[in-house]
Design a protein around this motif. Structure first.
Motif, PDB file in Angstrom:
ATOM      1  N   THR A   1      -7.156  -0.325  -7.148  1.00  0.00           N
ATOM      2  CA  THR A   1      -6.907   0.637  -8.236  1.00  0.00           C
ATOM      3  C   THR A   1      -5.545   0.391  -8.883  1.00  0.00           C
ATOM      4  O   THR A   1      -5.239   0.970  -9.913  1.00  0.00           O
ATOM      5  CB  THR A   1      -6.935   2.092  -7.727  1.00  0.00           C
ATOM      6  OG1 THR A   1      -5.913   2.259  -6.752  1.00  0.00           O
ATOM      7  CG2 THR A   1      -8.291   2.433  -7.134  1.00  0.00           C
ATOM      8  N   TYR A   2      -4.725  -0.465  -8.259  1.00  0.00           N
ATOM      9  CA  TYR A   2      -3.419  -0.816  -8.826  1.00  0.00           C
ATOM     10  C   TYR A   2      -3.652  -1.427 -10.205  1.00  0.00           C
ATOM     11  O   TYR A   2      -4.418  -2.367 -10.365  1.00  0.00           O
ATOM     12  CB  TYR A   2      -2.714  -1.814  -7.914  1.00  0.00           C
ATOM     13  CG  TYR A   2      -1.383  -2.305  -8.397  1.00  0.00           C
ATOM     14  CD1 TYR A   2      -0.279  -1.476  -8.431  1.00  0.00           C
ATOM     15  CD2 TYR A   2      -1.228  -3.621  -8.807  1.00  0.00           C
ATOM     16  CE1 TYR A   2       0.945  -1.936  -8.861  1.00  0.00           C
ATOM     17  CE2 TYR A   2      -0.010  -4.096  -9.239  1.00  0.00           C
ATOM     18  CZ  TYR A   2       1.074  -3.248  -9.266  1.00  0.00           C
ATOM     19  OH  TYR A   2       2.289  -3.722  -9.693  1.00  0.00           O
TER      20      TYR A   2
ATOM     21  N   MET B   1       0.862  -1.194   0.000  1.00  0.00           N
ATOM     22  CA  MET B   1       0.000   0.000   0.000  1.00  0.00           C
ATOM     23  C   MET B   1       0.892   1.236   0.000  1.00  0.00           C
ATOM     24  O   MET B   1       1.945   1.233   0.620  1.00  0.00           O
ATOM     25  CB  MET B   1      -0.870   0.034   1.256  1.00  0.00           C
ATOM     26  CG  MET B   1      -2.014  -0.944   1.264  1.00  0.00           C
ATOM     27  SD  MET B   1      -3.402  -0.338   0.308  1.00  0.00           S
ATOM     28  CE  MET B   1      -4.124   0.820   1.447  1.00  0.00           C
ATOM     29  N   ARG B   2       0.434   2.286  -0.674  1.00  0.00           N
ATOM     30  CA  ARG B   2       1.253   3.494  -0.740  1.00  0.00           C
ATOM     31  C   ARG B   2       1.313   4.228   0.596  1.00  0.00           C
ATOM     32  O   ARG B   2       2.368   4.739   0.981  1.00  0.00           O
ATOM     33  CB  ARG B   2       0.707   4.435  -1.825  1.00  0.00           C
ATOM     34  CG  ARG B   2       1.505   5.712  -1.963  1.00  0.00           C
ATOM     35  CD  ARG B   2       1.168   6.448  -3.237  1.00  0.00           C
ATOM     36  NE  ARG B   2      -0.132   7.072  -3.211  1.00  0.00           N
ATOM     37  CZ  ARG B   2      -0.380   8.257  -2.648  1.00  0.00           C
ATOM     38  NH1 ARG B   2       0.578   8.919  -2.057  1.00  0.00           N
ATOM     39  NH2 ARG B   2      -1.593   8.766  -2.664  1.00  0.00           N
TER      40      ARG B   2
ATOM     41  N   ASP C   1      -4.907  -2.875  -2.917  1.00  0.00           N
ATOM     42  CA  ASP C   1      -5.294  -1.623  -3.565  1.00  0.00           C
ATOM     43  C   ASP C   1      -5.845  -1.953  -4.963  1.00  0.00           C
ATOM     44  O   ASP C   1      -5.096  -2.019  -5.937  1.00  0.00           O
ATOM     45  CB  ASP C   1      -4.061  -0.708  -3.673  1.00  0.00           C
ATOM     46  CG  ASP C   1      -4.372   0.571  -4.428  1.00  0.00           C
ATOM     47  OD1 ASP C   1      -5.565   0.843  -4.690  1.00  0.00           O
ATOM     48  OD2 ASP C   1      -3.422   1.292  -4.771  1.00  0.00           O
TER      49      ASP C   1
ATOM     50  N   THR D   1      -0.373  -6.654  -3.874  1.00  0.00           N
ATOM     51  CA  THR D   1      -0.562  -5.206  -4.016  1.00  0.00           C
ATOM     52  C   THR D   1      -1.938  -4.904  -4.592  1.00  0.00           C
ATOM     53  O   THR D   1      -2.645  -4.008  -4.129  1.00  0.00           O
ATOM     54  CB  THR D   1       0.528  -4.629  -4.957  1.00  0.00           C
ATOM     55  OG1 THR D   1       1.797  -5.006  -4.450  1.00  0.00           O
ATOM     56  CG2 THR D   1       0.446  -3.124  -5.053  1.00  0.00           C
ATOM     57  N   TRP D   2      -2.318  -5.669  -5.592  1.00  0.00           N
ATOM     58  CA  TRP D   2      -3.611  -5.441  -6.226  1.00  0.00           C
ATOM     59  C   TRP D   2      -4.759  -5.741  -5.255  1.00  0.00           C
ATOM     60  O   TRP D   2      -5.763  -5.029  -5.221  1.00  0.00           O
ATOM     61  CB  TRP D   2      -3.727  -6.320  -7.479  1.00  0.00           C
ATOM     62  CG  TRP D   2      -5.069  -6.209  -8.106  1.00  0.00           C
ATOM     63  CD1 TRP D   2      -5.593  -5.131  -8.743  1.00  0.00           C
ATOM     64  CD2 TRP D   2      -6.077  -7.211  -8.131  1.00  0.00           C
ATOM     65  NE1 TRP D   2      -6.863  -5.392  -9.173  1.00  0.00           N
ATOM     66  CE2 TRP D   2      -7.185  -6.672  -8.811  1.00  0.00           C
ATOM     67  CE3 TRP D   2      -6.150  -8.524  -7.657  1.00  0.00           C
ATOM     68  CZ2 TRP D   2      -8.360  -7.397  -9.018  1.00  0.00           C
ATOM     69  CZ3 TRP D   2      -7.303  -9.243  -7.872  1.00  0.00           C
ATOM     70  CH2 TRP D   2      -8.397  -8.681  -8.540  1.00  0.00           C
TER      71      TRP D   2
END
Lengths: 350, 308
Positions: free
Chosen positions: B171-172, B32-33, B169, B165-166
């Motif tokens: 939106t990745y 996550m960012r 998130d 990651t996806w």
């Protein structure tokens, strides 16, 4: 004529014919170099499209408004002369190709065939389903089409196209954009607009890179070639290198063969080997700025460490600088003196 | 190096690099960012540790994109430096060139895996040949095979990380993590029918459009554009590369676009609309969103002076 026919024609003419001519010519010269023949033949195959771009670059940079047939004639005549000069190299190439059936009987080569088939499969799937969409490659393609439209490569402080408002910010040599120009030139002749062949160069040079590393490792042991091939290709970066249209496979192929020629030069120093290294470094430079910088580092090491007397070394390096410039690195000199300033301009990093 | 100890050192190095690659993918790489700068996060250099691993030392340690076999060249290079006088000339030259090249790439572009990839064939070839020379018989075969396995393990971990990651998130955005759609739809992120999209939204053939870093505009249309990148706030004009927002108020930007650039429209993407806070606030306050296509391209128009 359809896009597929144009693609086939370009592949045969540029990859196969120009590549084979370059390979035969190198194999003829190999009596002096004494390099292993397969890696050298693969370098020749890679030199085909690259030398074509050099043969387009000079007429387009020196003259304006040359007719399309004249522009096409430059590379064609160059390769015709090279084919003539290849002489005995043709029979060496034919003999080399004649060893393929014996090679294929070796089980370790089946991995290479399997990998090549996978690359071919990826190529077909991606060429059929993925147009040019990624940022950098689109900019190269647009610049290549502007060269095609104008029939000229000018050098200005800002590379701006007044009719569209496109501002090309790339600083690299023009070898890659000129691949698109070449496809456009042949497309103009047959009335087809396509980028299929230029897109396929990503996979072509990716395959050549793997084949070259394979051939080098196979020279030591055939199973090491298998393991090295798997280790090399099993990374996301390599997967992307094959599937994202870009110039990376093109520049990394020439960088890798340059390093091999660098090692060969140090193992048996000679002017002939140094000049060949200079030609390959010219290619690395003409494709991308990072290649120009890294080949600068490479020649610094040659200048300091090559085990030949200082005066002789200096002479060799002077000749080699000439070859590198002629092979495309001259772009950066002109860019600094009359163009954007290359990396010496005020670049905003973000 | 004593020949009989060399295979043990090779096994230890391979095991250590394998453990490091696993730690990298499972612990050090975020999914996550969070509060990280978007540009740094997207380049994988959002923390000081990652700045070193994927940035300065990316040639050797960017496990996200590169093979860990390249990492094994670190002990090889160190050994070469330690035993400098024992090397023959070409080995010394190659060692110096590799170190200088790694330095150049690390300092100027290590964060970009594409540049770090440049040295991979050299590093992997050097490691494979060295291992071949230091071991014999069955051990040699096993060591060589372990290089291939190490690389395969790492690429699997890279793909798993992308999936994690996806999941964290949605939106990745990447072709390998998009849940559905045909292959063509997953691979092709370009506007489906840019001409139709513009025509349907009232953009005339002669209208100049501010193009936010989307070269596809120039590739598929013959329409005039002003090239711009919101991330660096730069306009790319005929004779300069000035800033658009810096040293201008929003109203001045609006007047400059309208009167100097003769440009009322902006073509961008949802992704690019997130990079620059000043750009975001201007677009929200001084422009109208005309349309978003199914591939997240956005089309805006300046609000007219009467605020209609």
């Amino acid at each position: 004529m359809s896009e597929a026919v144009l693609f086939t024609l370009l592949t045969f003419l540029t990859n196969v014919l120009f590549g084979a001519i370059s390979a035969a010519f190198l194999l003829r010269l190999n009596q002096r170099w004494a390099y292993p023949p397969w890696p050298l033949a693969l370098i020749g195959m890679g030199l085909g499209p690259y030398l074509m771009t050099v043969m387009l670059y000079y007429p387009m940079a020196l003259w304006e408004d040359l007719p399309v047939p004249v522009l096409i004639a430059f590379p064609v005549l160059f390769f015709a002369a090279l084919a003539w000069q290849a002489g005995k190299g043709w029979s060496i190439l034919v003999d080399l190709l004649g060893t393929i059936p014996r090679l294929l009987a070796d089980r370790s080569m089946w991995f290479f065939l399997l990998g090549s088939a996978m690359i071919m499969f990826i190529t077909i799937i991606f060429l059929a389903n993925k147009p040019l969409v990624d940022h950098d490659v689109l900019e190269y393609a647009i610049q290549g089409r502007i060269f095609l439209r104008d029939g000229h490569i000018p050098y200005d402080q800002f590379r701006f196209d007044a009719s569209s408002g496109f501002h090309y910010v790339g600083l690299h040599g023009f070898s890659f954009p000129l691949l698109f120009t070449w496809e456009g030139l042949l497309g103009n002749v047959f009335g087809v607009s396509s980028d299929l062949w230029a897109r396929s160069m990503t996979m072509w040079y990716g395959w050549l890179l793997v084949a070259f590393v394979w051939a080098i490792l196979r020279g030591i042991d055939r199973w090491m070639a298998v393991a090295g091939g798997i280790a090399l290709t099993s990374s996301l970066a390599f997967l992307f290198m094959f599937t994202v249209y870009h110039l990376d496979s093109y520049r990394i192929f020439f960088f890798t063969v340059s390093v091999a020629a660098f090692i060969a030069l140090f193992r048996a120093p000679s002017l002939e080997r140094a000049l060949f290294l200079a030609l390959l470094c010219g290619a690395v430079s003409f494709i991308h700025s990072i290649g120009a910088i890294l080949t600068g580092v490479l020649w610094f090491v040659v200048a300091v460490m090559l085990p030949v007397p200082l005066l002789q070394r200096s002479k060799w390096i002077a000749y080699c600088i000439g070859v590198m410039l002629a092979a495309g690195a001259v772009h950066y000199v002109v860019e600094v003196l009359f163009g954007t300033g290359w990396i010496f301009q005020d670049i905003i990093w973000y | 190096m004593q020949k009989d100890r060399a295979p043990l050192i090779a096994w230890t190095s391979i095991t250590a690099v394998g453990i490091m690659a696993m730690t990298y993918h499972l612990r050090w790489m975020p999914v996550m960012r969070g509060d990280t700068d978007p540009a740094l996060y997207s380049r994988g250099i959002g923390t000081p540790l990652l700045l070193w691993l994927n940035g300065y030392l990316g040639v050797f340690l960017n496990f996200q994109f590169l093979s860990p076999v390249g990492t094994l060249s670190i002990p090889l290079l160190a050994y070469g430096l330690f035993r400098w006088k024992g090397l023959v000339r070409w080995q010394q030259a190659l060692l110096v060139f590799t170190l200088l090249s790694s330095l150049v790439i690390g300092v100027f572009g290590g964060f970009n895996y594409r540049y770090a990839l440049t040295l991979q064939p050299l590093l992997i070839g050097a490691v494979a040949i060295t291992i071949w020379n230091i071991a014999k018989g069955r051990t040699r075969g096993l060591l060589i095979a372990s290089l291939a396995l190490l690389s395969l393990l790492n690429v699997m971990l890279s793909l798993v990380h992308r999936q994690r990651t996806w999941r964290a998130d949605p939106t990745y955005n990447s072709p390998d993590t998009k849940p559905d759609g045909s292959l063509s739809e997953r691979l092709d992120s370009s506007p489906r029918d840019l001409e139709g999209f513009l025509r349907d939204n009232g953009v005339a053939q002669t209208d100049t459009v501010l193009v936010n870093n989307l070269p596809i505009w120039y590739y598929v249309t013959d329409r005039p554009g002003v090239y711009f990148w919101s991330g660096s706030d730069q306009l790319f004009l005929a004779d300069s590369k000035p800033f658009l927002f810096k040293d201008r108020t929003d109203d001045e930007v609006m007047a400059y676009m309208r009167d100097s650039l003769h440009c009322r429209y902006l073509f961008s993407t949802i992704d690019y609309d997130t990079y620059n806070p000043r750009y975001i606030s201007f677009v929200q306050s001084h422009m109208d969103l005309l349309a978003t296509d199914d591939r997240d391209h956005t089309l805006y128009r300046l609000k007219d002076t009467f605020d209609r």
